[in-house]
Enzyme design. Structure first.
Site, short mmCIF file in Angstrom:
data_model
loop_
_atom_site.label_atom_id
_atom_site.label_comp_id
_atom_site.label_asym_id
_atom_site.label_seq_id
_atom_site.Cartn_x
_atom_site.Cartn_y
_atom_site.Cartn_z
N LYS A 124 2.04 -3.54 7.25
CA LYS A 124 2.51 -3.66 5.93
C LYS A 124 3.67 -3.25 5.65
CE LYS A 124 -0.20 -4.61 2.87
NZ LYS A 124 -0.40 -5.95 2.49
N THR B 286 0.91 -1.17 -0.19
CA THR B 286 0.00 -0.11 -0.03
C THR B 286 0.88 1.21 -0.05
OG1 THR B 286 -1.64 1.15 1.46
CG2 THR B 286 -0.20 -0.39 2.44
N ASP B 287 0.30 2.38 -0.47
CA ASP B 287 0.82 3.76 -0.26
C ASP B 287 0.94 4.30 1.06
OD1 ASP B 287 -1.80 4.26 0.04
OD2 ASP B 287 -1.98 5.80 -1.60
N GLU B 288 0.27 3.71 1.67
CA GLU B 288 0.26 4.14 3.31
C GLU B 288 1.55 3.81 4.01
OE1 GLU B 288 -3.16 3.43 5.67
OE2 GLU B 288 -4.59 3.56 3.87
N TYR C 176 -2.05 -0.50 10.93
CA TYR C 176 -2.13 -1.21 9.75
C TYR C 176 -0.84 -0.98 8.83
CZ TYR C 176 -3.36 -1.80 4.82
OH TYR C 176 -3.32 -1.91 3.55
#
Ligand code: NAD
Ligand code: DAU
Length: 353
Positions: free
Chosen positions: A163, A133-135, A159
């Site tokens: 990741k 993810t970009d997060e 989260y």
């Protein structure tokens, strides 16, 4: 030879499996634990396809994944399996560490052993694609350039931290053991089969049910939206032509504030399902307490993927959101199926009565 898709009964995983069987010949084995987010209904249309096998199980079960890799002569693993909802990670991070970190580690160990036992040409052809993810890159200021693949990792939620940890493990398995891994870091997806705890499906279903549309904080947080089948085509492209050990950002070039997204949905529903007396769904918008640590802005620079592998999204936000709203209106049975007791309990915890 088949591919193994973990988390293939979730939102993006199920879209990927349906897309794969439409475009490719190779069989698919789906491994999914069927948590609250996994829904076999998403895969109903391919139950009879002889190229499709479903196994309920956990990516952290190394004995199971080792057996599946060997029994199905797996040529590629696409790892979607994860706990994926930021708000849930804030209320209870444990499952996120277990699946996203420990689960990915166990899966990598099974893959390392299997891959190490293949003959030279099968070892060369094998791929482990990790869907991230970009997060993991953190939050951008309003005028900062979009995330590139070399942006430093600054995860802000349990989260995104889980990741990020999994991305680092995947990288290490390439660097240390030579496992041919690929990592994709993608922006926010939307489309069919999206579980209604996430912004877009939640707003569509709450609007239709006459419920409040809960906007966190001032609603000006920015996300970069990508229609889910564009994410699927990017993954197929990276699997086919990506360089082992490399990272590819995937994004839609569609930066919007949450309020702009909700406004678009309300306008669309006002036209498709008009309310009596000229009222608008927009009247249901309610500003609620902000998400703790809420990232302000994400934006992806996907130019590497376009330059090196020739991938571009096919949908604009206008075309993708139209398809999405139409899909939710046309599939009330799917909606009814996912609005289970478990889901209602979560809504009560998150938003109060
Ligand atoms: P989702 O929550 O809809 O689906 C996750 C799936 O994984 C479910 O089917 C669930 O049953 C399964 N699963 C969970 N734990 C498991 C375990 N231990 N073993 C096997 N299966 C397990 O998630 P999603 O939105 O489809 O996201 C899929 C992947 O893509 C995730 O890794 C997520 O981090 C990543 N991602 C999502 C987005 C997005 O906008 N949704 C964007 C970028 C990246
Ligand atoms: O950026 C990629 C990520 O996108 C993925 O890695 C995650 O798995 C996925 O869940 C998604 O994370 P977000 O937190 O961005 O998505 P979510 O739909 O939960 O929220 C989108 C924005 O909308 C965010 O700024 C929070 C806000 N929001 C969300 C909900 C559920 C609201 O204002 N109200 C809500 O009720």
């Amino acid at each position: 030879m088949a591919i193994l898709v973990t988390g293939g009964a979730g939102f993006i995983g199920s879209n990927f499996v349906l897309d794969w069987l439409t475009h490719e010949q190779q069989p698919v084995v789906v491994l999914d634990k069927l948590t609250y987010a996994g829904n076999p209904e998403n895969l109903k249309s391919i139950h009879q396809d002889p190229r499709f096998t479903f196994v309920r199980g956990d990516i952290a079960d190394r004995a199971l994944t080792s057996r599946l890799l060997a029994e199905h002569s797996i040529q590629a693993v696409v790892n979607f399996a994860a706990e994926s909802h930021v708000d849930r990670s804030i209320l209870g991070p444990g499952e996120f560490i277990q699946t996203n970190v420990v689960g990915t580690f166990e899966l990598l160990e099974a893959v390392r052993a299997y891959w190490g036992g293949l003959d030279a040409s099968a070892r060369d052809a094998f791929r482990f694609l990790h869907v991230s993810t970009d997060e993991v890159y953190g939050s951008l200021d309003a005028d900062a350039p979009a995330f590139t693949e070399t942006h430093r990792y600054e995860p802000n939620s349990p989260y995104s931290a889980s990741k990020a940890a999994s991305d680092h493990l995947v990288r290490a398995y390439h660097h240390t053991y030579g496992v041919p891994v690929l990592t994709t870091n993608c922006s926010n997806n939307y489309g069919p089969y999206h579980f209604p705890e996430k912004l877009i499906p939640l707003m569509i279903l709450n609007a239709l049910a006459g419920k409040p549309l809960p906007v966190y904080g001032d609603g000006k947080n920015v996300r970069d939206w990508l229609y889910v089948t564009d994410h699927c085509s990017a993954i197929r492209r990276v699997l086919a032509a990506g360089k082992p050990g490399h990272v590819y950002n995937v994004g839609g070039n569609n930066e919007m504030t949450n309020l702009e997204v909700v406004q678009t949905l309300c306008t669309m529903l006002d036209a498709l399902r008009p309310l009596p007396a000229g009222r608008s769904y927009w009247e249901q918008v309610t500003f609620v307490k902000d998400r703790p640590g809420h990232d302000r802005r994400y934006a992806i620079d996907a130019s590497l993927l376009e330059r090196e592998l020739g991938w571009k999204p096919a949908e604009t936000f206008e075309s993708g959101i139209r398809k999405t709203v139409a899909w939710y209106l046309a599939n009330p049975q799917w909606v009814e199926g996912v609005v289970s007791g478990n889901y209602r309990e979560w809504v009560a915890r998150q938003y109060g009565s």
